[in-house]
Design a protein around this motif. Sequence first.
Motif, PDB file in Angstrom:
ATOM      1  N   VAL A 144       9.786   6.148  -3.939  1.00 25.60           N
ATOM      2  CA  VAL A 144      10.896   5.865  -5.125  1.00 25.60           C
ATOM      3  C   VAL A 144      11.670   4.533  -4.529  1.00 25.60           C
ATOM      4  CG1 VAL A 144      13.167   6.464  -6.180  1.00 25.60           C
ATOM      5  CG2 VAL A 144      11.278   8.196  -5.411  1.00 25.60           C
ATOM      6  N   ASP A 145      11.790   3.446  -5.410  1.00 27.97           N
ATOM      7  CA  ASP A 145      12.632   2.349  -5.275  1.00 27.97           C
ATOM      8  C   ASP A 145      13.243   2.075  -6.198  1.00 27.97           C
ATOM      9  OD1 ASP A 145      10.900   0.832  -6.749  1.00 27.97           O
ATOM     10  OD2 ASP A 145       9.707   0.141  -5.158  1.00 27.97           O
ATOM     11  N   GLU A 146      14.077   0.727  -6.194  1.00 28.47           N
ATOM     12  CA  GLU A 146      14.895   0.391  -7.185  1.00 28.47           C
ATOM     13  C   GLU A 146      14.180   0.065  -8.517  1.00 28.47           C
ATOM     14  OE1 GLU A 146      13.847  -3.413  -5.138  1.00 28.47           O
ATOM     15  OE2 GLU A 146      14.644  -1.416  -4.345  1.00 28.47           O
ATOM     16  N   LYS A 147      12.887  -0.040  -8.550  1.00 27.60           N
ATOM     17  CA  LYS A 147      11.979  -0.291  -9.938  1.00 27.60           C
ATOM     18  C   LYS A 147      11.346   0.808 -10.194  1.00 27.60           C
ATOM     19  CE  LYS A 147      12.009  -5.131  -8.337  1.00 27.60           C
ATOM     20  NZ  LYS A 147      10.997  -6.369  -8.166  1.00 27.60           N
ATOM     21  N   ASN A 148      10.876   1.591  -9.529  1.00 30.17           N
ATOM     22  CA  ASN A 148       9.840   2.614 -10.138  1.00 30.17           C
ATOM     23  C   ASN A 148       9.954   4.139  -9.169  1.00 30.17           C
ATOM     24  OD1 ASN A 148       8.039   1.345 -11.958  1.00 30.17           O
ATOM     25  ND2 ASN A 148       7.974  -0.021 -10.059  1.00 30.17           N
ATOM     26  N   ARG A 149       9.458   5.052  -9.870  1.00 32.59           N
ATOM     27  CA  ARG A 149       8.987   6.185  -9.087  1.00 32.59           C
ATOM     28  C   ARG A 149       7.794   6.507  -9.173  1.00 32.59           C
ATOM     29  NH1 ARG A 149      12.722  10.288 -11.327  1.00 32.59           N
ATOM     30  NH2 ARG A 149      14.172   9.523  -9.696  1.00 32.59           N
ATOM     31  N   ILE A 150       7.078   6.446  -8.239  1.00 30.04           N
ATOM     32  CA  ILE A 150       5.522   6.597  -8.325  1.00 30.04           C
ATOM     33  C   ILE A 150       4.985   7.869  -7.379  1.00 30.04           C
ATOM     34  CG2 ILE A 150       3.347   5.480  -7.583  1.00 30.04           C
ATOM     35  CD1 ILE A 150       4.867   2.890  -7.385  1.00 30.04           C
ATOM     36  N   LEU A 151       4.421   8.721  -8.089  1.00 32.23           N
ATOM     37  CA  LEU A 151       4.170   9.838  -7.528  1.00 32.23           C
ATOM     38  C   LEU A 151       2.742  10.434  -7.671  1.00 32.23           C
ATOM     39  CD1 LEU A 151       4.496  12.798  -9.412  1.00 32.23           C
ATOM     40  CD2 LEU A 151       6.445  11.795  -9.598  1.00 32.23           C
TER      41      LEU A 151
ATOM     42  N   LEU B 103       1.060  -1.244  -0.030  1.00 31.15           N
ATOM     43  CA  LEU B 103       0.033  -0.050   0.078  1.00 31.15           C
ATOM     44  C   LEU B 103       0.847   1.215  -0.039  1.00 31.15           C
ATOM     45  CD1 LEU B 103      -2.826   1.432   0.282  1.00 31.15           C
ATOM     46  CD2 LEU B 103      -2.626   1.250   2.968  1.00 31.15           C
ATOM     47  N   ILE B 104       0.607   2.254  -0.968  1.00 32.46           N
ATOM     48  CA  ILE B 104       1.451   3.334  -0.835  1.00 32.46           C
ATOM     49  C   ILE B 104       0.106   4.618  -0.554  1.00 32.46           C
ATOM     50  CG2 ILE B 104       2.568   5.064  -2.324  1.00 32.46           C
ATOM     51  CD1 ILE B 104       3.429   2.662  -4.160  1.00 32.46           C
ATOM     52  N   ASP B 105       0.538   5.254   0.695  1.00 30.61           N
ATOM     53  CA  ASP B 105      -0.576   6.194   1.064  1.00 30.61           C
ATOM     54  C   ASP B 105       0.129   7.478   0.744  1.00 30.61           C
ATOM     55  OD1 ASP B 105      -2.350   7.885   2.336  1.00 30.61           O
ATOM     56  OD2 ASP B 105      -2.333   6.784   4.351  1.00 30.61           O
ATOM     57  N   PHE B 106      -0.341   8.141  -0.032  1.00 33.48           N
ATOM     58  CA  PHE B 106       0.366   9.608  -0.330  1.00 33.48           C
ATOM     59  C   PHE B 106       0.314  10.485   0.527  1.00 33.48           C
ATOM     60  CE2 PHE B 106      -0.065   7.711  -4.891  1.00 33.48           C
ATOM     61  CZ  PHE B 106       1.249   7.888  -5.063  1.00 33.48           C
TER      62      PHE B 106
END
Length: 109
Positions: free
Chosen positions: A29-36, A2-5
């Motif tokens: 941000v992790d080694e596979k994606n930048r999600i924002l 879960l990503i809770d912005f």
Amino acid sequence: MLIDFSKMELTVLKNFYGGEQEIRANMHVDEKNRILRGRLAPGASIGMHTHETSSEIIYILSGTGKALYDDGVEMLTPGMCHYCEKGHAHSLINDGAEELCFFAVVPQQ
């Protein structure tokens, strides 16, 4: 996962890629994606840049704006998705009267 912005620190990037004003974003941000989840105030922009090593997907949540994509212009409204393929250039501009809110994913390819 879960990503809770709403629980993430706000990042403010001024004149991002030479753009106007600033982008305000909550980023994972992790080694596979930048999600924002990002926001541009009226008149703000992300400057033109080329995705040499990755693509980018931008989904418009609210507000209006435009994407400059290579030599073209794409008008953006809520529910639309702009896709910048690897090797192409784009810019995101809030030319509307309200804040432009969007969700973006930049996979590390």
